[in-house]
Design an enzyme around this catalytic site. Structure first.
Site, short mmCIF file in Angstrom:
data_model
loop_
_atom_site.label_atom_id
_atom_site.label_comp_id
_atom_site.label_asym_id
_atom_site.label_seq_id
_atom_site.Cartn_x
_atom_site.Cartn_y
_atom_site.Cartn_z
N ILE A 71 1.11 -1.01 0.28
CA ILE A 71 -0.48 0.34 0.08
C ILE A 71 0.91 1.18 -0.14
O ILE A 71 2.18 1.07 0.73
CB ILE A 71 -1.21 -0.35 1.27
CG1 ILE A 71 -1.90 1.15 0.91
CG2 ILE A 71 -0.21 -0.18 2.45
CD1 ILE A 71 -3.25 1.35 2.18
N SER A 72 0.40 2.08 -0.43
CA SER A 72 1.09 3.05 -1.28
C SER A 72 1.42 3.82 0.39
O SER A 72 0.25 3.96 0.74
CB SER A 72 1.33 4.11 -2.20
OG SER A 72 0.86 3.40 -4.02
#
Ligand code: SAH
Length: 230
Positions: A71-72
């Site tokens: 997940i960024s």
């Protein structure tokens, strides 16, 4: 309304407070766009990651989401979206349709759904596509649609798009994406540098039917854009 972070009551922070702190940190890093900040305040990031990592959900870090993907980090999502929305009013965005390539856990798709009128998000890994569906269901975002497939082809059926956001770095921007963008539309994508070392965020504005203008933004680090599905 008070809502606990994940299943771990010992955490001591409500997720709303944690998100407010995340926003303070984003502002301190220079994020200014209130539409983007408002959307990030609204989405419970902890609901998109493993319960074992939930206590770190609001730190500015990328976290594993399985299948070797991440997940960024919040500041990366904020920076991407600030570039996407720059120069457009909140009202115009509520009328606009955006395509996301790389749903991952679904977090950024949820943030986009708080900004744009309509969101279509494509993921090539079936298990992630399904996990995203599970994460997103309780949020009841009726303007968000998930699709399974290779984002290199874009999503012709719902085109043209006012905006396109790519969450994985390719060697070049896939041509179907450029063609599925409306004139006046903007695409933001991480692209591997020609020398193979590092990546940069590219902004492409479709200025005319047959003209696209490239602006190279900051250095970034994203997982690779891959071909096919699995
Ligand atoms: N937006 C996501 C970021 C996920 S990381 C989030 O908020 O969590 C990038 C994702 O892009 C990964 O899930 C990866 O599987 C996916 N991806 C890579 N190549 C792709 C392609 N060609 N088509 C669709 N998705 C792709």
């Amino acid at each position: 309304m008070v809502e606990r972070v994940g299943p771990s009551p010992g955490l001591g922070l409500t997720s709303e407070r944690a998100r407010a702190r995340m926003l303070d940190a984003l502002r301190a890093q220079g994020v200014r766009d209130e539409v983007v900040l408002g959307a990030m305040l609204a989405v419970p990031r902890h609901a998109f990651i493993d319960s074992g990592l939930a206590s770190r959900a609001y730190e500015d870090v990328a976290l594993p989401i399985g299948q070797g993907q991440t997940i960024s980090k919040p500041s990366t999502v904020a920076r991407m979206l600030e570039n996407v929305v720059r120069g457009r009013s909140a009202a115009a965005l509520r009328e606009a349709r955006v395509l996301e390539i790389g749903t991952g856990c679904g977090y950024q798709a949820a943030v986009l759904a708080h900004v744009f009128g309509e969101v279509i998000s494509v993921e090539r890994v079936r298990s992630l596509h399904e996990a995203a569906r599970t994460h997103l269901r309780p949020l009841r975002l009726s303007n968000l649609r998930l699709a399974f497939g290779d984002g290199h082809q874009g999503m012709q059926a719902q085109s043209p798009y006012d905006s396109i956001v790519v969450a994985a770095a390719g060697e070049a921007i896939p041509e179907p994406l450029l063609l599925q963008m409306q004139v006046g539309g903007r695409l933001i994508a991480p692209v591997q540098n020609a020398d193979g070392a590092g990546q940069a965020l590219h902004q492409v504005d479709r200025t005319d039917t047959d003209h696209w203008a490239l602006t190279v933004l900051d250095a970034v680090r994203f997982v690779p854009l891959r071909r096919g599905t699995r």
